[in-house]
Design a protein around this motif. Structure first.
Motif, PDB file in Angstrom:
ATOM      1  N   ILE A  84       0.725  -1.574  -0.335  1.00 17.30           N
ATOM      2  CA  ILE A  84       0.292  -0.205   0.310  1.00 17.30           C
ATOM      3  C   ILE A  84       0.155   1.535   0.103  1.00 17.30           C
ATOM      4  CG2 ILE A  84      -2.099   1.181   1.007  1.00 17.30           C
ATOM      5  CD1 ILE A  84      -2.760  -1.191   0.169  1.00 17.30           C
ATOM      6  N   LEU A  85       0.563   1.655  -0.654  1.00 17.86           N
ATOM      7  CA  LEU A  85       1.400   3.097  -1.159  1.00 17.86           C
ATOM      8  C   LEU A  85       0.514   4.884  -0.616  1.00 17.86           C
ATOM      9  CD1 LEU A  85       3.635   2.718  -4.437  1.00 17.86           C
ATOM     10  CD2 LEU A  85       3.859   2.933  -1.936  1.00 17.86           C
ATOM     11  N   PRO A  86       0.590   5.679  -0.022  1.00 15.77           N
ATOM     12  CA  PRO A  86      -0.740   6.179  -0.342  1.00 15.77           C
ATOM     13  C   PRO A  86      -0.780   7.628  -1.612  1.00 15.77           C
ATOM     14  CG  PRO A  86       1.513   7.254   0.943  1.00 15.77           C
ATOM     15  CD  PRO A  86       2.063   5.884   0.403  1.00 15.77           C
ATOM     16  N   SER A  87      -0.329   6.897  -2.876  1.00 15.90           N
ATOM     17  CA  SER A  87      -0.704   7.570  -3.705  1.00 15.90           C
ATOM     18  C   SER A  87      -1.886   6.934  -4.431  1.00 15.90           C
ATOM     19  CB  SER A  87       0.277   7.107  -4.781  1.00 15.90           C
ATOM     20  OG  SER A  87       1.148   6.151  -4.921  1.00 15.90           O
ATOM     21  N   MET A  88      -1.867   5.330  -4.078  1.00 17.52           N
ATOM     22  CA  MET A  88      -2.974   4.345  -4.303  1.00 17.52           C
ATOM     23  C   MET A  88      -4.601   5.072  -3.183  1.00 17.52           C
ATOM     24  SD  MET A  88      -1.352   0.983  -3.760  1.00 17.52           S
ATOM     25  CE  MET A  88      -0.335   0.012  -4.369  1.00 17.52           C
ATOM     26  N   THR A  89      -4.222   5.205  -2.301  1.00 20.52           N
ATOM     27  CA  THR A  89      -5.672   5.766  -1.188  1.00 20.52           C
ATOM     28  C   THR A  89      -6.479   6.925  -1.976  1.00 20.52           C
ATOM     29  OG1 THR A  89      -3.758   6.423   0.326  1.00 20.52           O
ATOM     30  CG2 THR A  89      -4.780   4.019   0.881  1.00 20.52           C
ATOM     31  N   ALA A  90      -4.864   8.361  -2.704  1.00 19.40           N
ATOM     32  CA  ALA A  90      -4.886   9.153  -2.723  1.00 19.40           C
ATOM     33  C   ALA A  90      -6.458   9.179  -4.222  1.00 19.40           C
ATOM     34  CB  ALA A  90      -3.603   9.808  -3.547  1.00 19.40           C
ATOM     35  N   ASP A  91      -6.091   8.298  -4.990  1.00 22.20           N
ATOM     36  CA  ASP A  91      -7.155   8.148  -5.548  1.00 22.20           C
ATOM     37  C   ASP A  91      -7.908   7.205  -5.535  1.00 22.20           C
ATOM     38  OD1 ASP A  91      -5.462   8.754  -8.019  1.00 22.20           O
ATOM     39  OD2 ASP A  91      -4.145   6.283  -8.319  1.00 22.20           O
ATOM     40  N   TRP A  92      -8.497   6.065  -4.632  1.00 21.46           N
ATOM     41  CA  TRP A  92      -9.223   4.899  -4.282  1.00 21.46           C
ATOM     42  C   TRP A  92     -10.230   6.555  -3.325  1.00 21.46           C
ATOM     43  CZ3 TRP A  92      -5.955   1.219  -1.607  1.00 21.46           C
ATOM     44  CH2 TRP A  92      -5.345   0.158  -2.750  1.00 21.46           C
ATOM     45  N   ALA A  93      -9.594   7.178  -2.617  1.00 21.96           N
ATOM     46  CA  ALA A  93     -10.832   7.988  -1.656  1.00 21.96           C
ATOM     47  C   ALA A  93     -11.789   9.452  -2.804  1.00 21.96           C
ATOM     48  CB  ALA A  93      -9.571   8.922  -0.705  1.00 21.96           C
ATOM     49  N   PRO A  94     -11.029   9.305  -3.458  1.00 24.82           N
ATOM     50  CA  PRO A  94     -12.180  10.313  -3.841  1.00 24.82           C
ATOM     51  C   PRO A  94     -13.222   9.867  -5.520  1.00 24.82           C
ATOM     52  CG  PRO A  94      -9.746  11.129  -5.436  1.00 24.82           C
ATOM     53  CD  PRO A  94      -9.952  10.344  -3.587  1.00 24.82           C
ATOM     54  N   ARG A  95     -12.526   8.603  -5.715  1.00 20.93           N
ATOM     55  CA  ARG A  95     -13.977   8.094  -6.459  1.00 20.93           C
ATOM     56  C   ARG A  95     -14.996   7.936  -5.317  1.00 20.93           C
ATOM     57  NH1 ARG A  95      -9.188   4.288  -9.224  1.00 20.93           N
ATOM     58  NH2 ARG A  95      -8.291   5.854 -10.565  1.00 20.93           N
ATOM     59  N   TYR A  96     -14.680   7.171  -4.051  1.00 22.67           N
ATOM     60  CA  TYR A  96     -16.124   6.876  -3.051  1.00 22.67           C
ATOM     61  C   TYR A  96     -16.380   8.413  -3.160  1.00 22.67           C
ATOM     62  CZ  TYR A  96     -17.774   5.104   0.750  1.00 22.67           C
ATOM     63  OH  TYR A  96     -18.964   4.673   1.980  1.00 22.67           O
ATOM     64  N   ALA A  97     -15.997   8.948  -2.287  1.00 22.11           N
ATOM     65  CA  ALA A  97     -16.391  10.567  -2.431  1.00 22.11           C
ATOM     66  C   ALA A  97     -17.365  10.826  -2.595  1.00 22.11           C
ATOM     67  CB  ALA A  97     -15.640  11.248  -1.182  1.00 22.11           C
ATOM     68  N   GLY A  98     -16.689  11.277  -3.947  1.00 19.73           N
ATOM     69  CA  GLY A  98     -17.438  11.800  -5.226  1.00 19.73           C
ATOM     70  C   GLY A  98     -17.822  13.365  -4.545  1.00 19.73           C
ATOM     71  N   ASP A  99     -18.876  13.723  -5.061  1.00 19.80           N
ATOM     72  CA  ASP A  99     -19.284  15.384  -4.124  1.00 19.80           C
ATOM     73  C   ASP A  99     -19.511  15.701  -3.000  1.00 19.80           C
ATOM     74  OD1 ASP A  99     -18.789  15.976  -7.654  1.00 19.80           O
ATOM     75  OD2 ASP A  99     -21.112  15.724  -7.735  1.00 19.80           O
ATOM     76  N   HIS A 100     -19.268  14.331  -2.262  1.00 18.21           N
ATOM     77  CA  HIS A 100     -19.577  14.647  -0.499  1.00 18.21           C
ATOM     78  C   HIS A 100     -18.293  15.170  -0.088  1.00 18.21           C
ATOM     79  CE1 HIS A 100     -23.292  12.705  -1.466  1.00 18.21           C
ATOM     80  NE2 HIS A 100     -22.803  12.047  -2.296  1.00 18.21           N
ATOM     81  N   ASP A 101     -18.607  16.334   1.303  1.00 16.85           N
ATOM     82  CA  ASP A 101     -17.532  16.285   1.767  1.00 16.85           C
ATOM     83  C   ASP A 101     -16.603  15.074   2.693  1.00 16.85           C
ATOM     84  OD1 ASP A 101     -15.345  16.952   3.489  1.00 16.85           O
ATOM     85  OD2 ASP A 101     -16.890  18.353   4.941  1.00 16.85           O
ATOM     86  N   PRO A 102     -15.075  14.832   1.846  1.00 20.95           N
ATOM     87  CA  PRO A 102     -15.330  13.733   2.618  1.00 20.95           C
ATOM     88  C   PRO A 102     -14.734  13.862   4.194  1.00 20.95           C
ATOM     89  CG  PRO A 102     -12.993  14.686   1.883  1.00 20.95           C
ATOM     90  CD  PRO A 102     -14.280  15.102   1.546  1.00 20.95           C
ATOM     91  N   ARG A 103     -15.036  15.029   5.040  1.00 22.15           N
ATOM     92  CA  ARG A 103     -14.789  14.916   6.049  1.00 22.15           C
ATOM     93  C   ARG A 103     -15.934  14.364   6.971  1.00 22.15           C
ATOM     94  NH1 ARG A 103     -11.130  18.249   4.439  1.00 22.15           N
ATOM     95  NH2 ARG A 103      -8.795  17.868   5.889  1.00 22.15           N
ATOM     96  N   SER A 104     -16.918  14.107   6.214  1.00 18.98           N
ATOM     97  CA  SER A 104     -17.783  13.516   6.576  1.00 18.98           C
ATOM     98  C   SER A 104     -18.172  12.239   7.418  1.00 18.98           C
ATOM     99  CB  SER A 104     -19.569  13.726   5.625  1.00 18.98           C
ATOM    100  OG  SER A 104     -20.425  12.450   5.313  1.00 18.98           O
ATOM    101  N   PRO A 105     -18.659  12.090   8.417  1.00 22.51           N
ATOM    102  CA  PRO A 105     -18.157  10.635   9.349  1.00 22.51           C
ATOM    103  C   PRO A 105     -18.770   9.858   8.978  1.00 22.51           C
ATOM    104  CG  PRO A 105     -19.298  13.092  10.586  1.00 22.51           C
ATOM    105  CD  PRO A 105     -19.713  13.646   9.340  1.00 22.51           C
ATOM    106  N   GLY A 106     -19.533   9.867   7.714  1.00 23.82           N
ATOM    107  CA  GLY A 106     -20.025   8.486   6.900  1.00 23.82           C
ATOM    108  C   GLY A 106     -19.225   8.264   6.523  1.00 23.82           C
ATOM    109  N   ILE A 107     -18.379   8.792   5.348  1.00 24.28           N
ATOM    110  CA  ILE A 107     -16.996   8.532   4.341  1.00 24.28           C
ATOM    111  C   ILE A 107     -15.609   8.682   5.120  1.00 24.28           C
ATOM    112  CG2 ILE A 107     -15.381  10.007   2.708  1.00 24.28           C
ATOM    113  CD1 ILE A 107     -17.836  11.515   2.127  1.00 24.28           C
ATOM    114  N   SER A 108     -15.787   9.295   6.928  1.00 22.42           N
ATOM    115  CA  SER A 108     -14.613   9.575   7.339  1.00 22.42           C
ATOM    116  C   SER A 108     -14.650   9.509   8.868  1.00 22.42           C
ATOM    117  CB  SER A 108     -13.679  10.673   7.066  1.00 22.42           C
ATOM    118  OG  SER A 108     -13.389  10.389   5.867  1.00 22.42           O
ATOM    119  N   PRO A 109     -14.943   8.063   9.450  1.00 27.76           N
ATOM    120  CA  PRO A 109     -15.741   8.246  11.223  1.00 27.76           C
ATOM    121  C   PRO A 109     -15.328   8.919  11.908  1.00 27.76           C
ATOM    122  CG  PRO A 109     -15.880   5.237  10.133  1.00 27.76           C
ATOM    123  CD  PRO A 109     -15.454   7.029   8.890  1.00 27.76           C
ATOM    124  N   VAL A 110     -13.575   8.792  11.507  1.00 25.45           N
ATOM    125  CA  VAL A 110     -12.631   9.295  12.700  1.00 25.45           C
ATOM    126  C   VAL A 110     -12.769  10.897  12.578  1.00 25.45           C
ATOM    127  CG1 VAL A 110     -10.805   8.075  11.865  1.00 25.45           C
ATOM    128  CG2 VAL A 110     -10.540  10.996  10.946  1.00 25.45           C
TER     129      VAL A 110
END
Length: 313
Positions: A194-220
């Motif tokens: 796992i490289l950070p570049s991989m998660t950087a690609d996957w995250a916006p594909r899942y979040a779409g137009d939603h705020d990535p800090r939404s607890p439903g996306i990023s529970p932290v």
């Protein structure tokens, strides 16, 4: 069968260029993940059944010896990869260690489906199981990587909607802060795959137009007050392990229950090598036993969040 972890590490590293390449389509990467996850062979005598719950395909797992209870397992794969079929082996071992049967939902993946599709599907699956007689007091929900983040998001959604909570949550290398990946701020570690570049690609594909800090996306970033007790495993070489520190802080702020065990010199989701790595077998056994204890505690002497402690091992 035992293989030295140095050999497994080298094998994972050799596959990283293909796994990280933007030229390999998502279908090709899904096949690669099926090979990695499929290396976990189930205990002899385990039975599997295909089913559909609330419109979502699932695999039911029945280990040869159970003592009661149900494990709902949400598979990993960056919300884009992984499948119920590929995770059958790992989940069979974990269910056997916990003494439960298991259900593995095949939730919708990105980029075909973005947030909140998978989360709403999991709320629907859990709610249908309750309607069909599932006892939440003898049920645990667990997941790895993206499935670990989804497990936390699901528990939060159940609380907010007044739906009965499971007895405990199990988190393996949980991916629970997609915002730092959207910002391309995840630190680099020694993980062989796992490289950070991989998660950087996957995250916006899942979040779409939603705020990535939404607890439903990023529970932290959410309030963890009133969530079930948690058992969490992380690996020291995993770049995603920094999310666990934020989970610890959030659980502590909510006076919640968390047992966190970090494995040094191991990598993201090493539990998947349960059939060939001694450290993975020990970890899966430990996690299953810890989850089982919460089921037994629920039956006899409930633990209340206001008396809980956050512990690291």
């Amino acid at each position: 069968m035992n293989i030295d972890k140095r050999v497994i590490r080298a094998g994972l590293r050799s596959s990283r260029p293909l796994f990280a390449s933007p030229r390999v389509p998502v279908g090709g990467k899904r096949l690669m993940v099926e090979m990695v996850t499929g290396a976990a062979r189930p205990p002899r005598g385990t039975r599997f059944e295909r089913d559909t719950i609330a419109g979502v395909p699932v695999v039911r797992v029945r280990p040869p010896h159970t003592t009661g209870g149900t494990l709902i397992y949400l598979h990993g794969g960056g919300y884009a990869l992984g499948s119920a079929k590929g995770y059958r082996g790992l989940v069979a071992h974990l269910a056997a260690a916990a003494g439960t049967t298991a259900v593995i939902p095949d939730y919708s993946r990105s980029p075909e489906a973005r947030y909140p599709v998978a989360l709403e599907e999991m709320v629907a699956v859990y709610s249908r199981l309750l309607d069909d007689g599932l006892d939440p007091g003898t049920t645990v929900i667990a997941g790895d990587s993206a499935g670990g983040g989804l497990t936390l998001a699901l528990a939060t959604a159940l609380r907010d909607r007044g739906i009965a909570a499971p007895a405990a949550l199990g988190l393996i290398s949980p991916w629970a802060d997609l915002a730092i990946d959207v910002d391309r701020a995840r630190p680099v570690r020694r993980d062989p795959l796992i490289l950070p570049s991989m998660t950087a690609d996957w995250a916006p594909r899942y979040a779409g137009d939603h705020d990535p800090r939404s607890p439903g996306i990023s529970p932290v970033y959410g309030d963890m007050t009133g969530l079930p007790p948690m058992v969490m495993h992380t690996a020291g070489d995993d770049p995603i392990c920094v999310d666990a520190d934020k989970i610890e802080a959030a659980v502590a702020a909510a006076a919640g229950i968390l047992r966190h065990r970090r494995f040094d010199d191991l990598w993201h989701d090493f539990h998947l090598q349960v059939s060939i790595l001694a450290e993975a077998r020990e970890a899966v056994t430990d996690l299953g036993a810890a989850l089982r204890q919460h089921i037994l505690t629920t039956d006899s002497d409930p633990i209340h969040p206001d008396t809980a402690k956050v512990a690291s091992a």
